[in-house]
Design an enzyme around this catalytic site. Structure first.
Site, PDB file in Angstrom:
ATOM      1  N   TRP A 233       0.834  -1.209   0.000  1.00 53.41           N
ATOM      2  CA  TRP A 233       0.000   0.000   0.000  1.00 53.41           C
ATOM      3  C   TRP A 233       0.866   1.255   0.000  1.00 53.41           C
ATOM      4  CZ3 TRP A 233      -4.445  -0.641  -1.933  1.00 53.41           C
ATOM      5  CH2 TRP A 233      -5.230  -1.767  -1.645  1.00 53.41           C
TER       6      TRP A 233
ATOM      7  N   ASP B 123      -1.446   6.766   6.403  1.00 53.10           N
ATOM      8  CA  ASP B 123      -2.510   5.903   5.899  1.00 53.10           C
ATOM      9  C   ASP B 123      -2.807   4.907   7.015  1.00 53.10           C
ATOM     10  OD1 ASP B 123      -4.152   4.040   4.764  1.00 53.10           O
ATOM     11  OD2 ASP B 123      -2.814   3.506   3.113  1.00 53.10           O
TER      12      ASP B 123
ATOM     13  N   LYS C  35     -12.391  -1.352   6.986  1.00 56.45           N
ATOM     14  CA  LYS C  35     -11.652  -2.285   7.834  1.00 56.45           C
ATOM     15  C   LYS C  35     -12.036  -2.100   9.299  1.00 56.45           C
ATOM     16  CE  LYS C  35      -8.677  -2.673   4.103  1.00 56.45           C
ATOM     17  NZ  LYS C  35      -7.844  -1.900   3.198  1.00 56.45           N
TER      18      LYS C  35
END
Ligand SMILES: *Cc1c(COP(=O)(O)O)cnc(C)c1O
Length: 362
Positions: free
Chosen positions: A103, A174, A198
């Site tokens: 990511w 993030d 999530k």
């Protein structure tokens, strides 16, 4: 009763049962409104109350200082990979990216389209199985910002400290896969973003917490929907917001507040992950992939001696209602995603199942 199975999916992921039950109760008509949240105007009093409460509850839960804006955006964490550099990477400056996994790499790729970047602290040489040490991080003096990924969802590693960046350089995180899994000092960050699916609620809403002074960097020439300042000035209501997502995210925040807040959920998360890692460490039959000091409390990644054995485990686990244990296609093996809402008894049952599997195959 329900036939719910144990959902170890990395995202969209398990939701708290009390939240699902309230969504179900309110779905036909919000109390006192006579319509569902999906049917009311986003300019109406009831929706303003919903989005206002979500923001206020986030402020309470995480101790968000007054000089930070809370935004509810769309486009997932992935759009933030673009919005962060488009708004914050101003002319003539460099953005530093700490390279801790898949990511982080995707975030860097988008920043490269916008301006000058610098990669630091990469742990690619060991397949991103650990978080870099402070002495491996070299920041650009006067950088536009430093970008980090607080939890590496695919590789199963997590920062257990906030990296020490230069005083005048904002830290951008993030936090998609570990936001609000424990106490967080917001004041250490310039900007935090997280896709909701999530730890926060359904997909379709993205939480952004941004320090107000950074809004001054957003150029007027940016497209309206990609400009943080526009969203901040309009209280996330420049256009139609993801109303159902904001409402459900608000319920998740209330659920956290009612269950001991961030310190409370951290204790549960430590216990849950602790039980699973203890089993993985017990005999050597399993191989946890993350370096011990960098282990994630949210995504527990592990392997078996052969891919055939892994296939057999995933197949038998799925048949026994432990769903979503297959590792990300980029890394293979197994991954148990055990976010805030994953019930502790599900860990106990998985551990018992793993012991049976080991007794049969070990
Ligand atoms: C899931 C994830 C993303 C991507 O999120 P989307 O909402 O699908 O765009 C980005 N970063 C991290 C750390 C993630 O876990």
């Amino acid at each position: 009763m329900t036939n719910r199975i144990y959902n170890f999916s990395a995202g969209p992921a398990v939701m708290p049962m009390p939240v699902l039950e309230q969504v179900q109760r309110d779905l036909i008509e919000l109390p006192g409104v006579g319509m569902s949240v999906m049917e009311i105007s986003h300019r109406s009093g009831p929706f303003e109350a919903i989005i206002g409460a979500a923001e206020a509850d986030i402020r309470t839960l995480a101790g968000v200082p007054d000089n930070y804006k809370i935004l509810f955006l769309q486009g997932g964490a992935t759009l933030q990979f673009s919005m962060v550099p488009m708004n914050l990477l101003t002319e003539g400056r460099t953005a530093d990216y700490i390279m801790t996994g898949t990511w982080a790499d995707k975030a860097l790729k988008e920043a490269k389209r916008v301006g000058t970047t610098h990669e630091t602290g990469s742990t690619a040489d060991t397949n991103f199985n650990r978080i870099p040490r402070d002495d491996e991080l070299a920041f650009t003096p006067g950088a536009a910002y430093v970008h980090m990924t607080s939890n590496n969802t695919i590789e199963g590693t997590e920062w257990h400290r906030v990296p020490q960046v230069p005083d005048d350089v904002p830290l951008v995180s993030d936090a998609s896969s570990d936001i609000f899994s424990g106490p967080i000092d917001i004041s250490k960050y310039g900007l935090i973003y997280a896709g909701a699916q999530k730890n926060l609620g359904p997909s379709g809403v993205t939480l952004v917490i941004i320090r107000e002074d950074l809004l001054a960097r957003s150029s007027k020439s940016l497209h309206t929907m990609l400009n943080y300042t526009i969203h901040a000035e309009n209280g996330s209501l420049y256009n139609t917001p993801p109303a159902f997502g904001v409402y459900t995210l608000g319920l998740v925040i209330k659920w956290l507040l009612a269950n001991g807040g961030l310190a409370g959920i951290q204790a549960v998360n430590q216990r849950k992950a602790g039980k699973l890692y203890a089993e993985l460490d017990r005999t050597g039959f399993w191989t946890p992939t993350a370096d011990k000091a960098s282990r994630s409390l949210m995504n527990v990644t592990f392997r078996l001696a052969t891919e055939d054995l892994e296939k057999a485990f995933i197949k038998e686990a799925t048949a026994a209602n432990f769903d979503g244990l297959k590792g990300h296609r980029a890394v293979g093996g197994m991954r148990a995603s055990i976010y805030n809402a994953f019930p502790e008894h599900g860990i106990d049952e998985l551990v018992a199942f793993m012991r049976e599997f080991e007794a049969k195959r070990g």
